[in-house]
Write an enzyme that holds these catalytic residues in place. Structure first.
Site, PDB file in Angstrom:
ATOM      1  CE  LYS A 108      68.491  -4.659   6.460  1.00 17.37           C
ATOM      2  NZ  LYS A 108      68.451  -3.703   7.357  1.00 17.37           N
ATOM      3  CG  ASN A 109      66.696  -5.977   9.954  1.00 16.80           C
ATOM      4  OD1 ASN A 109      67.566  -5.550   9.471  1.00 16.80           O
ATOM      5  ND2 ASN A 109      65.441  -5.499   9.747  1.00 16.80           N
ATOM      6  CB  CYS A 115      68.474   7.217   9.259  1.00 19.24           C
ATOM      7  SG  CYS A 115      67.194   6.353   9.538  1.00 19.24           S
ATOM      8  NE  ARG A 175      65.949   3.784  12.643  1.00 16.97           N
ATOM      9  CZ  ARG A 175      66.566   2.919  11.725  1.00 16.97           C
ATOM     10  NH1 ARG A 175      66.689   3.160  10.406  1.00 16.97           N
ATOM     11  NH2 ARG A 175      66.437   1.665  12.092  1.00 16.97           N
ATOM     12  CG  ASP A 232      61.505  -3.049   8.011  1.00 16.32           C
ATOM     13  OD1 ASP A 232      62.307  -3.829   8.705  1.00 16.32           O
ATOM     14  OD2 ASP A 232      61.428  -1.859   8.149  1.00 16.32           O
ATOM     15  NE  ARG A 265      72.135   0.565   4.541  1.00 11.59           N
ATOM     16  CZ  ARG A 265      72.315   1.349   5.843  1.00 11.59           C
ATOM     17  NH1 ARG A 265      71.986   2.512   5.605  1.00 11.59           N
ATOM     18  NH2 ARG A 265      72.483   0.652   6.994  1.00 11.59           N
TER      19      ARG A 265
END
Ligand code: EPZ
Length: 424
Positions: free
Chosen positions: A22-23, A120, A125, A312, A404
């Protein structure tokens, strides 16, 4: 809102194929803005965040097509016509990574208006380093009614190369500045650059597009700006966090699983800790065979920037510690509020206390199922892992957070023998 319901206690068995990262995919999708020629991508993960980014890019004017019907991992992007250089609050508030259009739009269109991402769940952030770096490259930037308004003003014709040292290591900050620098005049040096593999994957694509970048994989990136970039093809690297998440699931629920299409050499810090926890692993070039018998051993760790233990993966390994023998401490050094999963894990019978940015986990023999609520992406994964190990039924609410960043996780777990269903 969808929920996941599972009954714990079944060891996992079989094979799981890891999707694209994803990243890596998110900045790579934005890189298409840097050229008017097509970018062909493969191994793009089919995730909510990727669909959100594609929607934003299409609003900007990018056309996206899927050459193989039904296969959303093979994608062609074409940014030959840019209709608007604006990323609205509506778009950005659903996904902070939208900030990644700022650098490319400014470099290509010489102006960009991007909503400041709100905070968030896991932290404030801010994006001050993104702005500081673009200003150093000559951009005129003002913050007005929640928007970053950036433009290149005469006598400047384009961004100009600069030496930039970010105050802290920032993954998307590095990516934004890296993309902007590819079309600047002259040389840009990014010091204190993020070394995450996903930054390297973006850099590899940019080089294929004609960018001149040296120091890829190091904390010092040197970019010689070029007039323009051309089209390219690229295969997105596998998602190290998805791979690590499934390894934690085996460590917690037990069993034997072959994790395929992964990059073990991007997971060293995680593999060391899982080995200490008692996970038996056989490692190949692009696969890991993991097996677990009995209770994991508690492992203490602290998160830090790559190549150290990734933030993560913090919530997922905490779930393993929750049922491990012994006590452990987990220190989160990247985000100021990334312990939202602690209270939910305690609802499952875990014994976790928070002191500042450290969680102290007393391993429990058994957790017992309950209704819990996902609060953010990796917290959701942590609750699923705990639910797979808990006795009885667990229900995880608000799993839009999970969707997500994970492509149909419950289907992959069902194929591994888990008793888990999605409830619409
Ligand atoms: C990226 O977020 C990832 N997201 C995150 O993954 C990941 O947790 C994070 O990097 C750290 O590895 C994507 O790549 C899309 P940072 P990012 O900028 O870039 C502070 C997931 O679960 N900071 O590296 O937003 C910041 O507050 C997500 O997939 C500033 O102060 O993270 C944080 O404390 C969650 N000013 C630290 O630096 C800035 O201008 C690291 O943030 C930028 C960052």
């Amino acid at each position: 809102m969808d929920k996941l319901r599972m009954v714990g206690g079944t060891p996992l068995k079989g094979e799981v194929t890891i999707a694209g990262a994803k990243n890596a995919a998110l900045p790579i999708l934005c890189a298409c803005l840097l050229t008017n020629q097509p970018i062909i991508l493969r191994n793009v993960p089919d995730l909510q965040d990727v669909r959100t980014m594609l929607k934003l890019l299409q609003e900007i004017g990018v056309t996206a097509s899927f050459p193989d019907a039904g296969d959303r991992s093979h994608l062609v992007l074409n940014a030959s016509i840019i209709k608007s250089s604006e990323a609205t609050y509506e778009m950005v508030k659903t996904m902070r990574a939208s900030i990644l259009v700022l650098g490319p739009l400014l470099a290509r269109m010489h102006s960009a208006k991007v909503s400041l991402p709100g905070g968030c769940a896991i932290g404030a952030r801010p994006v001050d380093q993104h702005i500081k770096g673009l200003k150093a490259m000559g951009a005129a930037i003002k913050i007005k009614s929640g928007y970053i308004q950036a433009e290149i003003k005469p006598p400047l014709e384009r961004l100009k190369g600069a030496s930039i040292l970010t105050d802290m290591i920032t993954v998307t900050g590095t990516e934004n500045l890296l993309m902007a620098a590819t079309l600047a005049t002259g040389t840009t040096v990014l010091e204190n650059a993020a070394r995450e593999p996903e930054v390297g994957d973006l850099a590899e694509l940019l080089v294929k597009m004609g960018a001149k970048i040296s120091g890829i994989g190091s904390d010092k990136l040197i970019i010689e700006g070029v007039e323009q970039l051309h089209g390219a093809e690229h295969v997105v690297i596998p998602d190290r966090i998805e791979a690590g998440t499934f390894l934690c699931a085996v460590a917690a629920a037990g069993g034997e699983v072959l994790v395929k299409n992964c990059r073990p050499n991007t997971l060293d810090a995680v593999l060391v800790k899982l080995k200490d926890a008692g996970l038996i692993m056989e490692v190949g070039p692009d696969w890991i065979k993991a097996s677990m018998k009995g209770r994991p051993k508690a492992v203490s760790f602290r998160t830090s920037e790559y190549p150290a233990f990734p933030t993560d993966m913090q919530a997922q390994l905490m779930a393993v510690n929750a049922i491990a023998s012994g006590s452990s401490t987990i220190t989160e050094t990247i985000f100021e509020n990334r312990f939202m999963h602690v209270q939910e894990l305690n609802r499952l019978g875990a014994d976790i206390a928070i002191e500042g940015n450290t969680a102290i986990v007393q391993g429990e023999e058994k957790l017992s199922g309950a209704i819990v609520m996902a609060t953010d992406l990796r917290a959701s994964a942590s609750l699923v892992i705990a639910g797979l190990a808990a006795q009885g039924e667990t229900q995880v609410d608000r799993i839009y957070h999970l969707d997500r960043g994970y492509d149909r996780m419950e289907q992959k777990l069902t194929r591994l023998g888990a008793n888990i269903q999605r409830i619409k």
